[in-house]
Design an enzyme around this catalytic site. Structure first.
Site, PDB file in Angstrom:
ATOM      1  CG  HIS A 141      -1.913   0.972   1.387  1.00 42.42           C
ATOM      2  ND1 HIS A 141      -1.664   2.254   1.827  1.00 42.42           N
ATOM      3  CD2 HIS A 141      -3.241   0.903   1.142  1.00 42.42           C
ATOM      4  CE1 HIS A 141      -2.817   2.919   1.841  1.00 42.42           C
ATOM      5  NE2 HIS A 141      -3.778   2.127   1.431  1.00 42.42           N
ATOM      6  CG  ASP A 181       0.163  -2.860   6.301  1.00 39.39           C
ATOM      7  OD1 ASP A 181      -0.855  -3.126   6.959  1.00 39.39           O
ATOM      8  OD2 ASP A 181       0.165  -2.104   5.305  1.00 39.39           O
ATOM      9  CD  GLN A 205      -7.116  -4.791   3.648  1.00 35.31           C
ATOM     10  OE1 GLN A 205      -8.058  -5.551   3.887  1.00 35.31           O
ATOM     11  NE2 GLN A 205      -7.292  -3.517   3.388  1.00 35.31           N
ATOM     12  CE  LYS A 225      -7.684  -0.400   6.005  1.00 29.32           C
ATOM     13  NZ  LYS A 225      -8.175  -0.130   4.659  1.00 29.32           N
ATOM     14  CB  CYS A 281      -3.715   3.263  -1.603  1.00 34.15           C
ATOM     15  SG  CYS A 281      -4.881   4.567  -1.275  1.00 34.15           S
TER      16      CYS A 281
HETATM   17  N1  PMP Z   1      -1.966  -1.002   4.434  1.00 32.29           N
HETATM   18  C1  PMP Z   1      -2.900  -1.771   3.858  1.00 32.29           C
HETATM   19  C2  PMP Z   1      -2.536  -3.162   3.423  1.00 32.29           C
HETATM   20  C3  PMP Z   1      -4.195  -1.274   3.696  1.00 32.29           C
HETATM   21  O1  PMP Z   1      -5.128  -2.031   3.118  1.00 32.29           O
HETATM   22  C4  PMP Z   1      -4.501   0.039   4.139  1.00 32.29           C
HETATM   23  C5  PMP Z   1      -5.894   0.625   3.940  1.00 32.29           C
HETATM   24  N2  PMP Z   1      -6.419   0.436   2.662  1.00 32.29           N
HETATM   25  C6  PMP Z   1      -3.490   0.781   4.729  1.00 32.29           C
HETATM   26  C7  PMP Z   1      -2.241   0.235   4.868  1.00 32.29           C
HETATM   27  C8  PMP Z   1      -3.738   2.178   5.227  1.00 32.29           C
HETATM   28  O2  PMP Z   1      -4.642   2.148   6.273  1.00 32.29           O
HETATM   29  P1  PMP Z   1      -5.222   3.525   6.885  1.00 32.29           P
HETATM   30  O3  PMP Z   1      -5.720   4.311   5.708  1.00 32.29           O
HETATM   31  O4  PMP Z   1      -6.314   3.075   7.784  1.00 32.29           O
HETATM   32  O5  PMP Z   1      -4.105   4.200   7.595  1.00 32.29           O
END
Ligand code: PMP
Length: 407
Positions: free
Chosen positions: A124, A201, A204, A227, A365
């Protein structure tokens, strides 16, 4: 479906009764954010109605109650991820905030010219950009573990990539745009064999499968409360105590200090050293309630139900003429990225919305993932345990209806 009492579970999520364009909502954008059960909503209301106050400051009863609620949530998180101590749990704003914290703090302390940070090809943006920023500042390099056409990391290249320049390996447990579950234990094992610390991270992963930081022996871990059925604005950074003690604070301000004079400040102990300013108190308490809710259903049962849903959806979607799946890893979470030949993802997303079906369209993203596959974006359906096979049927019918209009 599965062993979950799905109709009872759905009653816990009032938003699932919402109508969009006169149609009952089918919510398949759970990878972007999950819906909140009444058990979380009630706790938030209760906090603001009965004991809203600032934490760690007042001797008065309300402040003590708020502090107790906030710290109880920290213990709930620590138990959920099996941290050795709740001091290893830092509340952040979310995954992005946690990644920026580590990139900045670890980078300032440990990165020198010529060093490198190793990430994966399916990160991401929040696990790319903070590292680019600190690498530029410190004269370090960002290196990438490539993936193949199925969206699986090329693990055979890892030994060579983990050279002596690498100061940290940082990667996602589950890809938000491909659904791939990465071989986390093997990645950590190889990095640790070379004394390289690892950040994962789990934005997910944490809502889909048990994550045990001690079993994984991971050094840092980040996720977002929203999430995993909790509120937005709250997240978690886990760090091994020895690492967090070594790192400098990320931000300065109230709560992260022991004493302040104009000449010198003594920083507070963990976890407060990394929590400058008034935190998201209700968010933390709400996250604690969300984790209690998940525990009451059981992550094993959640994983099983979601896996059944994923298998069913992959089978049913394969019927759609011209469908192409982006990401074909054998090990995957309940995220399906796809394209329909001759249909722009945005157009499909819009026509599905008119039928009450919420999916995500775009690059999610993860622009480098889209560049790798040579596409501008995908359609993404992502499931939670409150979704049903009947909703998957509506999605398949909806796509066919939209394609008939668009092609
Ligand atoms: N890492 C991953 C794998 C994600 O899916 C996301 C959210 N789509 C993020 C980071 C960023 O999370 P946040 O916008 O809640 O900070």
């Amino acid at each position: 479906m599965g062993k979950l009492a799905i109709e009872d579970i759905r009653k816990d999520f009032p938003i699932l009764d919402t109508e969009v364009f006169g149609k009952k909502l089918v919510y398949f954008d759970n990878a972007a954010t999950t819906q909140k059960p009444v058990q979380v909503l009630k706790v938030l209301e209760d906090y603001y109605e009965r004991y809203n106050s600032n934490v760690h400051r007042g001797v008065h009863s309300l402040s003590q109650q708020a502090t107790a609620g906030y710290e109880k949530a920290r213990h709930t998180v620590a138990a959920f991820i099996n941290a050795a101590s709740s001091d290893e749990v830092i509340f952040t704003k979310g995954t992005t905030d946690g990644l920026n914290l580590i990139a900045s703090s670890f980078g300032r302390k440990f990165l020198q010219k010529g060093d490198s940070i190793l990430i994966s090809a399916m990160e991401h943006h929040s696990n790319i950009v903070p590292w680019q920023m600190i690498c530029e500042e410190r004269g370090a390099i960002l290196k990438v573990i490539p993936m193949d056409q199925d969206g699986v990391l090329k693990m055979e290249l890892l030994p060579e990539l983990l050279d002596e320049s690498v100061k940290l390996l940082s990667f996602t447990y589950v890809s938000n745009s491909l659904g791939t579950i990465n071989p986390v234990k093997e990645l950590i094992r190889q990095a640790h064999a070379k004394n390289i610390p690892v950040l994962i991270d789990v934005a997910q992963a944490i809502q889909h499968m048990p994550v045990d930081v001690q079993e994984l022996d991971v050094d840092f871990m980040v996720f977002s409360g929203h999430k995993i059925y909790g509120p937005t604005g709250i997240g978690v950074l886990y760090g091994k105590e020895k690492w967090l003690n070594e790192l400098p604070p990320y931000q300065g301000g109230g709560d992260m200090i022991k004493t302040v004079t104009f000449e010198k400040t003594i920083y507070n102990v963990l976890p407060y050293k990394f929590e400058a300013g008034t935190p998201d108190i209700s968010g933390a308490i709400g996250l604690g309630a969300a984790i209690d809710y998940v525990n009451s259903i059981g992550l094993e049962a959640i994983a099983e139900a979601e896996h059944e849903l994923l298998t069913y959806a992959l089978e049913r979607l394969a019927e759609v003429p011209g469908i192409q799946f982006i990401g074909k890893a054998a090990e995957r979470a309940s995220v399906i990225s796809f394209l329909i030949e001759g249909v722009h993802p945005y157009d499909l997303g819009e026509l599905l919305d008119k039928q009450g079906i919420a999916i995500r369209t775009g690059h999610h993203c993860t622009e480098p993932v889209m560049d790798f596959f040579g596409i501008p974006g995908t359609c993404r359906a992502s499931f939670a345990f409150y979704n049903t096979t009947a909703e998957v049927d509506l999605l398949v019918a909806g796509i066919k209806r939209a394609a008939a209009i668009l092609i």
